[in-house]
Scaffold this motif. Sequence first.
Motif, PDB file in Angstrom:
ATOM      1  N   ASP A 147      13.627 -10.984  -1.938  1.00 42.78           N
ATOM      2  CA  ASP A 147      12.904 -12.181  -1.516  1.00 42.78           C
ATOM      3  C   ASP A 147      12.463 -12.087  -0.061  1.00 42.78           C
ATOM      4  N   ILE A 148      13.353 -11.591   0.783  1.00 42.52           N
ATOM      5  CA  ILE A 148      13.040 -11.480   2.204  1.00 42.52           C
ATOM      6  C   ILE A 148      11.892 -10.492   2.423  1.00 42.52           C
ATOM      7  N   LEU A 149      11.953  -9.346   1.754  1.00 40.94           N
ATOM      8  CA  LEU A 149      10.893  -8.358   1.905  1.00 40.94           C
ATOM      9  C   LEU A 149       9.566  -8.877   1.358  1.00 40.94           C
ATOM     10  N   ASP A 150       9.620  -9.614   0.270  1.00 40.83           N
ATOM     11  CA  ASP A 150       8.407 -10.217  -0.278  1.00 40.83           C
ATOM     12  C   ASP A 150       7.786 -11.163   0.746  1.00 40.83           C
ATOM     13  N   ARG A 151       8.628 -11.919   1.414  1.00 38.16           N
ATOM     14  CA  ARG A 151       8.134 -12.848   2.435  1.00 38.16           C
ATOM     15  C   ARG A 151       7.555 -12.095   3.635  1.00 38.16           C
ATOM     16  N   VAL A 152       8.177 -10.985   4.018  1.00 35.16           N
ATOM     17  CA  VAL A 152       7.646 -10.155   5.104  1.00 35.16           C
ATOM     18  C   VAL A 152       6.238  -9.684   4.752  1.00 35.16           C
ATOM     19  N   ALA A 153       6.048  -9.222   3.521  1.00 31.30           N
ATOM     20  CA  ALA A 153       4.721  -8.766   3.084  1.00 31.30           C
ATOM     21  C   ALA A 153       3.707  -9.906   3.129  1.00 31.30           C
ATOM     22  N   LYS A 154       4.105 -11.092   2.695  1.00 33.63           N
ATOM     23  CA  LYS A 154       3.197 -12.246   2.728  1.00 33.63           C
ATOM     24  C   LYS A 154       2.814 -12.617   4.157  1.00 33.63           C
ATOM     25  N   GLU A 155       3.766 -12.517   5.076  1.00 30.95           N
ATOM     26  CA  GLU A 155       3.480 -12.808   6.484  1.00 30.95           C
ATOM     27  C   GLU A 155       2.469 -11.800   7.039  1.00 30.95           C
ATOM     28  N   ILE A 156       2.662 -10.531   6.722  1.00 32.66           N
ATOM     29  CA  ILE A 156       1.723  -9.506   7.177  1.00 32.66           C
ATOM     30  C   ILE A 156       0.332  -9.793   6.620  1.00 32.66           C
ATOM     31  N   GLU A 157       0.268 -10.121   5.329  1.00 30.42           N
ATOM     32  CA  GLU A 157      -1.020 -10.389   4.684  1.00 30.42           C
ATOM     33  C   GLU A 157      -1.711 -11.621   5.270  1.00 30.42           C
ATOM     34  N   GLN A 158      -0.947 -12.588   5.767  1.00 25.13           N
ATOM     35  CA  GLN A 158      -1.548 -13.766   6.403  1.00 25.13           C
ATOM     36  C   GLN A 158      -2.137 -13.422   7.765  1.00 25.13           C
ATOM     37  N   GLU A 205       8.738   9.352  -4.418  1.00 29.03           N
ATOM     38  CA  GLU A 205       7.406   9.964  -4.475  1.00 29.03           C
ATOM     39  C   GLU A 205       6.313   8.936  -4.199  1.00 29.03           C
ATOM     40  N   LYS A 206       6.455   7.723  -4.753  1.00 23.85           N
ATOM     41  CA  LYS A 206       5.492   6.647  -4.469  1.00 23.85           C
ATOM     42  C   LYS A 206       5.431   6.369  -2.972  1.00 23.85           C
ATOM     43  N   LEU A 207       6.592   6.265  -2.353  1.00 28.77           N
ATOM     44  CA  LEU A 207       6.637   5.963  -0.927  1.00 28.77           C
ATOM     45  C   LEU A 207       5.978   7.071  -0.108  1.00 28.77           C
ATOM     46  N   ILE A 208       6.287   8.303  -0.428  1.00 24.16           N
ATOM     47  CA  ILE A 208       5.742   9.434   0.328  1.00 24.16           C
ATOM     48  C   ILE A 208       4.232   9.563   0.130  1.00 24.16           C
ATOM     49  N   ASN A 209       3.772   9.403  -1.100  1.00 22.82           N
ATOM     50  CA  ASN A 209       2.372   9.689  -1.419  1.00 22.82           C
ATOM     51  C   ASN A 209       1.421   8.509  -1.293  1.00 22.82           C
ATOM     52  N   GLU A 210       1.917   7.277  -1.343  1.00 19.15           N
ATOM     53  CA  GLU A 210       1.028   6.139  -1.392  1.00 19.15           C
ATOM     54  C   GLU A 210       1.109   5.199  -0.199  1.00 19.15           C
ATOM     55  N   VAL A 211       2.208   5.246   0.530  1.00 16.89           N
ATOM     56  CA  VAL A 211       2.501   4.218   1.532  1.00 16.89           C
ATOM     57  C   VAL A 211       2.149   4.694   2.945  1.00 16.89           C
ATOM     58  N   THR A 212       1.562   3.788   3.728  1.00 16.31           N
ATOM     59  CA  THR A 212       1.238   4.066   5.123  1.00 16.31           C
ATOM     60  C   THR A 212       2.436   3.757   6.018  1.00 16.31           C
ATOM     61  N   VAL A 213       3.095   2.636   5.759  1.00 16.56           N
ATOM     62  CA  VAL A 213       4.251   2.198   6.528  1.00 16.56           C
ATOM     63  C   VAL A 213       5.226   1.509   5.592  1.00 16.56           C
ATOM     64  N   ALA A 214       6.530   1.672   5.841  1.00 17.04           N
ATOM     65  CA  ALA A 214       7.525   1.061   4.962  1.00 17.04           C
ATOM     66  C   ALA A 214       8.506   0.228   5.779  1.00 17.04           C
ATOM     67  N   VAL A 215       8.979  -0.835   5.127  1.00 18.75           N
ATOM     68  CA  VAL A 215       9.991  -1.708   5.702  1.00 18.75           C
ATOM     69  C   VAL A 215      11.194  -1.662   4.768  1.00 18.75           C
ATOM     70  N   ALA A 216      12.370  -1.364   5.321  1.00 15.26           N
ATOM     71  CA  ALA A 216      13.585  -1.343   4.517  1.00 15.26           C
ATOM     72  C   ALA A 216      14.364  -2.631   4.771  1.00 15.26           C
ATOM     73  N   GLY A 217      14.803  -3.272   3.696  1.00 13.08           N
ATOM     74  CA  GLY A 217      15.573  -4.502   3.801  1.00 13.08           C
ATOM     75  C   GLY A 217      16.959  -4.303   3.255  1.00 13.08           C
ATOM     76  N   PHE A 218      17.941  -4.709   4.019  1.00 10.61           N
ATOM     77  CA  PHE A 218      19.328  -4.532   3.634  1.00 10.61           C
ATOM     78  C   PHE A 218      19.998  -5.895   3.494  1.00 10.61           C
ATOM     79  N   GLY A 219      20.155  -6.346   2.270  1.00  6.59           N
ATOM     80  CA  GLY A 219      20.847  -7.608   2.022  1.00  6.59           C
ATOM     81  C   GLY A 219      22.343  -7.377   1.980  1.00  6.59           C
ATOM     82  N   GLY A 220      23.064  -8.430   2.030  1.00  3.48           N
ATOM     83  CA  GLY A 220      24.509  -8.292   2.004  1.00  3.48           C
ATOM     84  C   GLY A 220      25.163  -9.425   1.300  1.00  3.48           C
TER      85      GLY A 220
END
Length: 94
Positions: free
Chosen positions: A43-54, A79-94
């Motif tokens: 959920d947090i990462l989804d929200r990060v993506a929405k913020e970037i898109e805004q 493979e998806k990350l290496i071949n398709e992604v420009t930048v990645a965000v890692a989220g660590f929930g707990g």
Amino acid sequence: MIVGLDPSSGPLLEVGGHTAARPDSLGDVVVGLVSNGLGRSDDILDRVAKEIEQLQPIARVVAVRKPSVSVPPDPIDWEKLINEVTVAVAGFGG
């Protein structure tokens, strides 16, 4: 080249010996979201993506969920990350 950034380390002035230029647009950028699946990390990462898109339109988002906290993404997701992604965000929930 894969570069890891730690937001707690302060401003990043140089990457690979040169200052990174800010792009005029993020229209061609593909953002990767890497979740460890704990808590509400998806959920947090989804929200990060929405913020970037805004702030700026991006090409698309590629979201992957690791099978466990202590392992890397599955090979097909890696493979998806290496071949398709420009930048990645890692989220660590707990």
